[in-house]
Design a protein around this motif. Structure first.
Motif, PDB file in Angstrom:
ATOM      1  N   LYS A 227       0.843  -1.199   0.000  1.00 43.91           N
ATOM      2  CA  LYS A 227       0.000   0.000   0.000  1.00 43.91           C
ATOM      3  C   LYS A 227       0.873   1.243   0.000  1.00 43.91           C
ATOM      4  CE  LYS A 227      -3.555  -2.426   2.696  1.00 43.91           C
ATOM      5  NZ  LYS A 227      -2.821  -3.729   2.765  1.00 43.91           N
ATOM      6  N   LYS A 257      -3.041  -6.004 -14.686  1.00 44.17           N
ATOM      7  CA  LYS A 257      -4.209  -5.134 -14.700  1.00 44.17           C
ATOM      8  C   LYS A 257      -3.902  -3.855 -15.475  1.00 44.17           C
ATOM      9  CE  LYS A 257      -5.232  -6.540  -9.919  1.00 44.17           C
ATOM     10  NZ  LYS A 257      -5.413  -6.051  -8.533  1.00 44.17           N
ATOM     11  N   ASP A 261      -6.031   0.563 -12.375  1.00 46.53           N
ATOM     12  CA  ASP A 261      -6.500  -0.362 -11.338  1.00 46.53           C
ATOM     13  C   ASP A 261      -5.612  -0.300 -10.107  1.00 46.53           C
ATOM     14  OD1 ASP A 261      -8.627  -1.262 -12.876  1.00 46.53           O
ATOM     15  OD2 ASP A 261      -7.502  -2.957 -13.713  1.00 46.53           O
ATOM     16  N   TYR A 262      -4.311  -0.206 -10.318  1.00 45.90           N
ATOM     17  CA  TYR A 262      -3.389  -0.159  -9.178  1.00 45.90           C
ATOM     18  C   TYR A 262      -3.559   1.136  -8.390  1.00 45.90           C
ATOM     19  CZ  TYR A 262      -1.281  -3.972 -11.803  1.00 45.90           C
ATOM     20  OH  TYR A 262      -1.080  -5.167 -12.500  1.00 45.90           O
ATOM     21  N   HIS A 264      -6.283   2.704  -8.056  1.00 42.77           N
ATOM     22  CA  HIS A 264      -7.552   2.606  -7.338  1.00 42.77           C
ATOM     23  C   HIS A 264      -7.496   1.605  -6.187  1.00 42.77           C
ATOM     24  CE1 HIS A 264     -10.468   5.030  -9.684  1.00 42.77           C
ATOM     25  NE2 HIS A 264      -9.638   4.808 -10.704  1.00 42.77           N
ATOM     26  N   GLU A 265      -6.645   0.605  -6.301  1.00 40.73           N
ATOM     27  CA  GLU A 265      -6.672  -0.502  -5.335  1.00 40.73           C
ATOM     28  C   GLU A 265      -5.538  -0.494  -4.324  1.00 40.73           C
ATOM     29  OE1 GLU A 265      -6.770  -4.025  -7.747  1.00 40.73           O
ATOM     30  OE2 GLU A 265      -8.558  -3.361  -8.842  1.00 40.73           O
ATOM     31  N   ASN A 266      -4.404   0.092  -4.663  1.00 39.59           N
ATOM     32  CA  ASN A 266      -3.223   0.006  -3.805  1.00 39.59           C
ATOM     33  C   ASN A 266      -2.740   1.342  -3.260  1.00 39.59           C
ATOM     34  OD1 ASN A 266      -2.879  -2.399  -5.966  1.00 39.59           O
ATOM     35  ND2 ASN A 266      -1.941  -3.008  -4.024  1.00 39.59           N
ATOM     36  N   TRP A 268      -3.642   5.304  -1.590  1.00 42.43           N
ATOM     37  CA  TRP A 268      -4.535   6.255  -0.928  1.00 42.43           C
ATOM     38  C   TRP A 268      -3.986   7.656  -1.166  1.00 42.43           C
ATOM     39  CZ3 TRP A 268      -4.213   1.311   0.125  1.00 42.43           C
ATOM     40  CH2 TRP A 268      -5.341   0.617   0.591  1.00 42.43           C
ATOM     41  N   ARG A 291     -10.890   6.511  -0.464  1.00 47.24           N
ATOM     42  CA  ARG A 291      -9.466   6.510  -0.809  1.00 47.24           C
ATOM     43  C   ARG A 291      -8.759   7.787  -0.356  1.00 47.24           C
ATOM     44  NH1 ARG A 291      -6.654   1.920  -2.064  1.00 47.24           N
ATOM     45  NH2 ARG A 291      -8.400   0.492  -2.037  1.00 47.24           N
TER      46      ARG A 291
END
Length: 335
Positions: A227, A257, A261-262, A264-266, A268, A291
């Protein structure tokens, strides 16, 4: 409403003294006056960085901030030889841990790491998390010309993923060659060029480039639990995500991906004291309130520009405000 801010800076004279012989200032307050003078309007002082009682609490109370996550404001050991970097970073983290222990209801902390020795840096991160209950680490810039997508730094990110703590990315002065080539000019004042190269534009582009390199390196395919935290509304990245997806598709990148995507997902995002309504609304639209984490970039943003009322008056539901104000930080940092 409870307020947690996570990009709030700290300096200590003992650490500045320990690194001074290597030409490694531990805070912007330690830089030459002519450099600081480029930051017109940024009315901070070294005392504001070092004081963890009166001045800091006056600010926190005025802005209704319950908890600050403290971090050293500049790379502590990046100019320090590997033989000394581990020792000095360990000392710096112990000093910061003492501050947190003195006020455990008001402070948490990010570790500073000896990037000169990635294996030892991973060990120091683990020590800080397990012994001092730090909630992640903050890293800046590059290390002696190397970006952190270099495989030598992988142990640091592997350890962060294992410990389930984030790595927060913070700008640092770009390399002098980059400053001279892209930002400084005979056609405007040196002070303007310094602002352009750093807080006005350049170092945000630098961090955005660096995080994008990390994504392209496949770090999140290797470490799906890793993260990152990107300040200053994502350091120029969010506006370009659709374009990157359009041009750099998985068939070309070899990633599992889409690039977006990264992000959005990994990753903040924090405002870092940039309280711009347009940017705020754009970030909520693109990433959602879940986020975004609140941050006021103490003490670098003029106090009259920092206001938690900005969040409280936003056109969001109470639930969305709660996420940004404290719930996202509590979940990500295990507070």
């Amino acid at each position: 409403m409870k307020i947690i801010t996570i990009e709030e800076h700290f300096a200590d004279q003992r650490t500045i003294d320990a690194t001074a012989e290597y030409g490694a200032p531990s805070s912007m307050a330690a830089l030459p006056e002519e450099v600081r003078a480029a930051y017109n309007g940024m009315r901070f002082t070294g005392n504001q960085l070092m004081d963890t009682d009166t001045l800091r609490f006056d600010f926190m109370d005025a802005q209704k901030v319950d908890i600050q996550v403290l971090s050293y404001t500049a790379p502590v050991c990046d100019a320090v030889p590997p033989s000394d970097a581990v020792r000095i970073c360990r000392q710096a983290n112990d000093i910061l841990a003492d501050v947190v222990k003195k006020h455990p209801d008001r402070f948490y902390a990010f570790a500073t790491l000896p990037m000169a020795d990635p294996v030892e840096a991973a060990k120091e991160l683990e020590r800080c998390v397990k012994e001092h209950h730090f909630v992640g680490a903050l890293i800046t810039g590059t290390y002696q010309g190397k970006f952190y997508d270099d495989p030598m730094f992988f142990p640091i990110f592997e350890k962060a993923a294992e410990l389930d703590v984030p790595i927060s990315w913070h700008p640092e002065f770009p390399d002098a060659k980059i400053q001279n080539y892209y930002y400084l000019s005979d056609n405007y004042p040196v002070a303007t060029g310094m602002q352009f190269a750093t807080a006005g534009f350049g170092w945000h582009l630098d961090v955005g480039l660096h995080i994008t390199r990390m994504v392209l390196s496949g770090i999140f395919d290797k470490l799906p639990n890793l993260k990152f935290i990107a300040g200053h509304w994502g350091e120029t990245i969010p506006f370009m995500l659709d374009r990157m997806d359009q041009i750099m598709r998985p068939q070309a990148t070899g990633l599992k991906k889409k690039i977006s995507d990264y992000f959005h997902e990994n990753i903040w995002y924090t405002p870092s004291g940039i309280l711009s309504r347009n940017q705020f609304e754009y970030m909520v639209k693109v990433f959602g309130a879940e986020r975004i984490i609140w941050a006021l970039d103490y003490p670098y943003i003029p106090f009259d520009s920092c206001s938690t009322d900005f969040l409280m008056n936003a056109d969001l539901s109470d639930e969305e405000k709660e996420l940004i104000a404290h719930k996202n930080a509590e979940k990500l940092l295990h507070i």
